[in-house]
Motif scaffolding. Structure first.
Motif, PDB file in Angstrom:
ATOM      1  N   GLN A  35       0.816  -1.218   0.000  1.00  0.00           N
ATOM      2  CA  GLN A  35       0.000   0.000   0.000  1.00  0.00           C
ATOM      3  C   GLN A  35       0.847   1.264   0.000  1.00  0.00           C
ATOM      4  O   GLN A  35       0.353   2.350  -0.319  1.00  0.00           O
ATOM      5  CB  GLN A  35      -0.915   0.005   1.220  1.00  0.00           C
ATOM      6  N   ASP A  36       2.121   1.130   0.339  1.00  0.00           N
ATOM      7  CA  ASP A  36       3.002   2.290   0.403  1.00  0.00           C
ATOM      8  C   ASP A  36       3.650   2.628  -0.936  1.00  0.00           C
ATOM      9  O   ASP A  36       4.325   3.648  -1.049  1.00  0.00           O
ATOM     10  CB  ASP A  36       4.099   2.053   1.447  1.00  0.00           C
ATOM     11  N   TYR A  37       3.457   1.757  -1.934  1.00  0.00           N
ATOM     12  CA  TYR A  37       4.162   1.942  -3.204  1.00  0.00           C
ATOM     13  C   TYR A  37       3.190   1.774  -4.369  1.00  0.00           C
ATOM     14  O   TYR A  37       2.682   0.667  -4.595  1.00  0.00           O
ATOM     15  CB  TYR A  37       5.310   0.928  -3.327  1.00  0.00           C
TER      16      TYR A  37
ATOM     17  N   SER B 210      10.906   0.744   6.576  1.00  0.00           N
ATOM     18  CA  SER B 210       9.478   0.579   6.319  1.00  0.00           C
ATOM     19  C   SER B 210       8.855   1.928   6.030  1.00  0.00           C
ATOM     20  O   SER B 210       8.956   2.869   6.803  1.00  0.00           O
ATOM     21  CB  SER B 210       8.793  -0.037   7.535  1.00  0.00           C
ATOM     22  N   ALA B 211       8.247   2.065   4.879  1.00  0.00           N
ATOM     23  CA  ALA B 211       7.594   3.325   4.524  1.00  0.00           C
ATOM     24  C   ALA B 211       6.381   3.528   5.414  1.00  0.00           C
ATOM     25  O   ALA B 211       5.641   2.603   5.686  1.00  0.00           O
ATOM     26  CB  ALA B 211       7.183   3.294   3.066  1.00  0.00           C
ATOM     27  N   GLN B 212       6.164   4.691   5.871  1.00  0.00           N
ATOM     28  CA  GLN B 212       5.034   5.002   6.738  1.00  0.00           C
ATOM     29  C   GLN B 212       4.088   5.941   6.013  1.00  0.00           C
ATOM     30  O   GLN B 212       4.486   6.667   5.136  1.00  0.00           O
ATOM     31  CB  GLN B 212       5.519   5.656   8.032  1.00  0.00           C
TER      32      GLN B 212
END
Length: 358
Positions: A311-313, A356-358
């Motif tokens: 979902q972050d990319y 980890s992308a937030q």
């Protein structure tokens, strides 16, 4: 003519006078025709020869793990989506595919964490319903690696000569399996349950792609989704005791993951959790039972491990999943290329716990 003689009695049994050579030849011809017919039928259904996803095939790949290996583990989403040949094209490194369908990866992670010879990188899928429940459908695969009997080993070696030749070797196409799935009268007090159908094609090294029939056959695709949905029950139908048990399960699985990452870090290995795409039914079900903020986010926080969430990319979340859970074969190729780029960008960071992308 006498066919059997004992010391005390003579028993005579007539053996019919037949052309036994001709009978043997006819039997072989009939057997060959039946095999050819069964093969032609499945080829007409779109089936293609492939390797069977057996415990011993998994054990062969597990034995390839060396000091600096790149390893994929997880459940079927990692198995379908991460293409080992594409990864090798992009990085020059051939990863080892150890993902097992319907199974938490924690048993495999614990095995790798205890392997003193392994100091490489592990990408571990987190399919919420499997990971946080600890459900393990394929634990015999590790047993095959740890204590495979000579007969199992020999059987696998022989199977690898035959399996690439015949499409009907897929267990889902076995005659008795087909017969079992006919529309038989239902028995009282027996709730019908649909087994998961053939969905993938596997290569010798366990590189796996979705079977084209799932993409091209609408009815087959709908059946796959129906199978995923069977047994679903809204969480508000659960009793407090059931909710408490799920919470306890989640905490136990996260504790296992914490212990794994500590062992990985102690020996210089890297553990990266990966949340693969899901859609449709699974978006609803996973959001209901395993919300990101109370599961995925807590997993990364407690373990300190790195994580990549689709979902972050945008490049990882742009796909339509034919049966809500796995990528089509062609999409898995571009997905793997994009994943490599994202990982290489994140890998340049020195603090692994922060990627980890937030």
């Amino acid at each position: 003519m006498p066919s059997f003689t004992s010391s005390s009695n003579i028993i005579e049994r007539d053996i019919p006078s037949k052309s036994w050579g001709k009978i043997v030849v006819n039997s072989i011809v009939l057997f060959s025709l039946l095999i050819a017919g069964w093969e032609m039928y499945w080829r007409s259904q779109g089936a293609e020869p492939a390797y069977i996803n057996s415990d011993s095939l998994w054990a062969i790949e597990r034995r390839k793990v060396g000091k600096d290996s790149v390893v994929f583990t997880g459940s079927s989403r990692v198995l379908f989506n991460m293409q080992t040949d594409i990864w090798q094209q992009q990085t020059g490194i051939k990863p080892i595919q150890l993902a097992l369908e319907g199974t938490t990866p924690l048993g495999v992670l614990e095995d790798l964490a205890d392997d003193e010879n392994f100091q490489g990188t592990v990408f571990s899928g987190v399919a919420p319903g499997l990971f946080f429940s600890g459900f393990e459908y394929r634990k015999n695969a590790r047993k095959a690696y740890q204590q495979e009997a000579p007969s199992q080993w020999l059987g696998q070696q022989l199977a690898m000569f035959i399996e690439p030749l015949f499409a009907f070797m897929e267990p889902d196409f076995a005659l008795f399996t087909v017969l079992k799935r006919q529309h038989w009268p239902e028995r009282e007090q027996i709730k019908p349950y649909l087994d998961v159908r053939a969905l993938a094609v596997m290569s010798e090294d366990r590189n796996t792609q979705m079977w084209s029939k799932v993409v091209n056959d609408e009815q087959y695709r709908k059946l796959a989704i129906k199978i995923w949905m069977q047994g679903f029950e809204p969480i508000d139908k659960k009793t407090p005791e059931q909710i408490a048990k799920m919470q306890k399960n989640k905490e136990e699985q996260i504790e296992r993951a914490v212990a794994v990452n500590q062992k990985m870090l102690a020996k210089g290995a890297k553990l990266i959790f990966v949340r693969m795409p899901s859609q449709g039914f699974y978006t609803m079900e996973e959001g209901m039972y395993n919300p990101r903020e109370s599961h995925w986010d807590v997993l990364l926080q407690e373990t300190g491990a790195a994580g990549i969430h689709f979902q972050d990319y945008p490049d990882l979340s742009k796909y339509t999943l034919p049966e809500d859970s796995h990528l089509a074969a062609q999409d898995a190729i571009t997905f793997t290329k994009d994943f490599v780029s994202i990982y290489q960008n994140l890998n340049s960071k020195t603090d692994y716990g922060s990627i980890s992308a937030q």
